[in-house]
Design an enzyme around this catalytic site. Structure first.
Site, short mmCIF file in Angstrom:
data_model
loop_
_atom_site.label_atom_id
_atom_site.label_comp_id
_atom_site.label_asym_id
_atom_site.label_seq_id
_atom_site.Cartn_x
_atom_site.Cartn_y
_atom_site.Cartn_z
N GLU A 152 20.19 14.83 -47.70
CA GLU A 152 20.27 15.77 -48.81
C GLU A 152 21.58 15.61 -49.59
O GLU A 152 21.57 15.65 -50.81
CB GLU A 152 20.17 17.19 -48.23
CG GLU A 152 19.90 18.27 -49.23
CD GLU A 152 18.44 18.30 -49.69
OE1 GLU A 152 17.70 17.39 -49.33
OE2 GLU A 152 18.10 19.24 -50.42
N ASP A 153 22.66 15.42 -48.89
CA ASP A 153 23.98 15.52 -49.53
C ASP A 153 24.69 14.18 -49.75
O ASP A 153 25.78 14.15 -50.32
CB ASP A 153 24.92 16.41 -48.69
CG ASP A 153 24.42 17.85 -48.64
OD1 ASP A 153 23.52 18.17 -49.44
OD2 ASP A 153 24.92 18.62 -47.82
#
Ligand code: MN
Length: 748
Positions: free
Chosen positions: A91-92
């Site tokens: 996600e990051d």
């Protein structure tokens, strides 16, 4: 291990927890596979999150490390701990899920992928019902229960570090935690997660009430602890005397949200429900639990109605304990929980207790080596179900919450809609609103235009595109599965397409009954009666209903057939009279053809049985060619009238009644039956034939969707009477639309 990566704890900017230090040190020495997975996952996450910081200013890596630590405390295996480290990298950071699999294997990939998927959804629920849908979807989507446990650990750490966020965001996350995550932790029986999640949500959602209760609890603490000390001493002493080995007797902190909830629910003041003092006694065996209860009730006066036996009847999440409340020292109520060590572990760790306590070895991690241990959450729950088969409550809750064949999809705004398995965008549209369904032009599923009959999958985001000029199609009935959508499609047709529906119905009936007779039939009395019997005002209403599918063609035709039968005089029996009435005096009898003739030797010729000798089947016979139109006369051999007849006029004939075994001679007949396609219809037909002693040589069924079943039978009959009798019986079955012989020579 790559030697250029960081290996010494001093090099990190954040506090490396003790357990992780140990792992890193062990990694330098040994070659433990699990430890290696944990360490390399940590190092990978460390590199990827480098330069990222949390709102508080701390390095981001502190979060995944804390999550991994929670999972380790819970007894998670090395794959789970690795997933804890890696849960935010897809996600990051730039990392792909494929890279995770390459480096850490398919198991870690699946866990990280599952957590990432769940993180994408915005669980801001509006109603309790929505929240329940979210929780169910969560369970439905996570094929592996470990995904949910990783997600819960993630949420717990986020809640612990919620302070630096803006108040609105705190509230949103706290509400989501209270509505979705705390109940999920409870459902999985992970008490230690549940309590903390609830207290932290409480703190941010109702800060004033939280502080007030916190203060009240703290205020009385010294008092309470002194009292509890005495109680504990007393109980310990009495249990020791009767030889019960006590693991632990402990004053039990009650969590703040629980107190608040109780106050709120019972509408009572804090002092009124001041049974904050709680004692937990942990013993060895179930039997000791009950003996301990007896001791407690002997030492203190029990308060009636407060005893609960969760050992005999465990809670749905597998929680077991004995609960009682007694009047303690100074007249204060005292809650006592009694349980075994195993029950305690289940109460604290729920589903995770299995991982945490199944191994007592010195290894840091439990390892999921054998297939058995790589259980899915479902299998685990099923095991519980087996263990707790007495507990109907548990089984019901499983059915209710986990095994429902629902599919959970999203509106573009993020609301969850629960639909039946197999539901399509059409069902979805009608669930949103009737008008959305009635003006649906198309659907985008996950951003892509999709065919309307595509079954929806869990987590699909469904967008319905409407237009003023779009209307439902009858074709939708072929794939809409929810009754409400199907009804609304029909209703729409009923309203808007009356003429079309009537025309469609006429075509259907034409096909079934023939064009020529239809017009008369529609005006006939039986048709009127059928309309009335189906609760329609008139025949046109009936046709409209048939056209849009409110009733079926079969229903109409069957009722019509019944009415025609009822309103006509009984069928003439003559056509099916036995072929050879023995008493017939010189009566003309049409012959049968081929081997179905009752008399062999005169096939295809006209004959009659002579009245002078009345031969019956079985007697030797002979035929005489007569000069009259009556054809051949059949006489008993030896009949005086045969004597003197010239040889050229005599024909050798015989009865076709019996074969050599003395059994009735039978004739093959082919029958075609149109029947409503239902299970068992063929069996019922065969049963009726069997009642008539008719042998079935061959039977076949042809079905095609939406049409009556075509049944082909080859039967052996002795005569037409027997055949006709059976056919009548079959025709009278309610499922039968049509029955006929497939020989052009027959006029049945
Ligand atoms: Mn996270």
């Amino acid at each position: 291990m790559n030697s250029t990566t960081l290996t010494a704890p001093e090099q990190f900017q954040f506090q490396v927890p003790h357990w992780l230090q140990e792992c890193l040190l062990a990694e330098e020495k040994g070659n433990n596979e699990d430890n290696h997975l944990v360490c390399s996952a940590f190092q990978f996450a460390y590199q990827l999150h480098e330069g990222q910081y949390r709102k508080s200013g701390e390095p981001y890596i502190g979060h995944p490390v804390a999550v991994a630590g929670l999972l380790r405390d819970l007894g998670g295996d090395s794959a789970m701990i690795a997933a804890g480290f890696l849960h935010d990298v897809v996600e990051d950071t730039e990392t792909t899920i494929e890279e995770i699999e390459e480096r850490f294997g398919a198991e870690v990939r699946q866990l990280v992928e599952g957590v990432t998927k769940l993180s994408k959804f915005n669980f801001s629920s509006k109603t309790e019902r929505q929240a329940e849908n979210f929780r169910r979807m969560f369970l439905a989507m996570a094929k592996d229960i470990r995904v949910i446990v990783v997600k819960l650990a993630d949420r717990l750490h986020n809640m612990r570090t919620l302070q630096p966020l803006r108040p609105e965001k705190q509230k949103r996350i706290a509400l989501e935690t209270r509505e979705i995550f705390a109940p999920l932790a409870n459902r999985l029986g992970i008490g230690c997660f549940k309590w903390e999640l609830e207290d932290l949500s409480f703190k941010y959602l109702e800060p004033e009430a939280y502080r007030k209760i916190q203060g009240l609890v703290a205020e009385k603490r010294v008092d309470r602890e002194a009292r509890l000390e005495k109680v504990i001493e007393l109980l310990r002493e009495r249990l020791r005397k009767i030889g019960i080995n006590v693991f632990e007797v402990k004053g039990r902190p009650k969590h703040l949200y629980g107190i608040y909830h109780k106050m709120y629910r019972l509408q009572k003041e804090f002092t009124e429900i001041y049974d904050l003092a709680g004692v937990r006694i942990i013993v060895n065996t179930n039997e000791e639990c009950y003996r301990t209860l007896a001791v407690a009730h002997d030492a203190f006066k029990p308060i009636p109605g407060r005893f609960k036996d969760y050992i005999g009847l465990p809670k749905p999440n597998r929680y077991q304990s004995l609960h009682t409340t007694v009047v303690g020292l100074h007249g204060r109520p005292l809650e006592i929980q009694i349980r075994t060590l195993e029950m305690h572990q289940v109460a604290e760790y729920g589903i995770a207790a299995h991982w945490k306590y199944k191994e007592t070895g010195g290894s840091n991690f439990t390892k999921s080596t054998s297939e058995d241990e790589k259980f899915t959450w479902l299998r685990q729950l099923l095991e519980w179900q087996k263990e707790l088969k007495d507990s109907q409550e548990y089984i019901d809750s499983l059915k209710d919450n986990l095994f429902e064949d629902d599919v959970y999809v999203f509106t573009p705004k993020g609301d969850v809609i629960a639909l039946a398995q197999g539901a399509t965008a059409v069902d979805f549209a009608y669930r949103i609103h009737t008008e959305v369904g009635n003006h649906m032009k198309g659907a985008r599923i996950n951003g892509r235009w999709s065919v309307l009959d595509t079954p929806l999958k869990n987590g699909d985001i469904v967008e319905i595109v409407t237009s003023k000029n779009s209307h439902p199609s009858l074709d939708w009935l072929n794939f809409a599965v929810t009754p409400s959508a199907r009804n609304r499609i029909r209703q729409w047709y009923k309203r808007s397409h009356r003429d079309e529906n009537v025309a469609r119905a006429q075509k259907l009936l034409e096909k079934e009954l023939g064009k020529s007779s239809l017009e008369a039939l529609l005006k006939s009395d039986p048709m009127q009666t059928v309309a009335g019997r189906c609760n329609y005002q008139n025949v046109e209403d009936l046709l409209a209903a048939l056209g849009y599918g409110e009733i079926t063609l079969n229903q109409v035709v069957n009722k019509l057939r019944e009415e025609i039968k009822a309103q006509q005089p009984p069928e003439e029996e003559t056509e099916f009279q036995p072929e050879l009435p023995p008493q017939t005096q010189a009566k003309d009898i049409k012959s049968d053809r081929g081997d179905r003739s009752p008399i062999i030797g005169i096939e295809g010729m006209v004959y009659y049985v002579a009245g002078c000798c009345n031969p019956v089947p079985g007697e030797p016979i002979i035929g005489i060619v007569t000069r009259s139109a009556k054809g051949i006369s059949i006489h008993r051999q030896g009949c005086p009238n045969v004597e003197g007849v010239p040889g050229e006029r005599l024909i050798p004939v015989s009865w076709n009644r019996s074969n050599a075994n003395g059994r009735p001679q039978t004739y093959p007949v082919d029958i075609q039956i149109e029947a409503i396609d239902r299970v068992g219809v063929l069996r019922d037909i065969l049963a009726r034939l069997s009642d008539e002693n008719i042998n079935v040589r061959n039977a076949g069924v042809k079905t095609s969707f939406g049409k009556p079943a075509l049944i082909f039978l080859s039967v052996d009959v002795t005569d037409r009477q027997q055949l006709e009798c059976s056919i009548k019986k079959i025709r009278n079955m309610c499922d039968i639309l049509n029955i006929r012989r497939i020989t052009e020579a027959d006029n049945l």
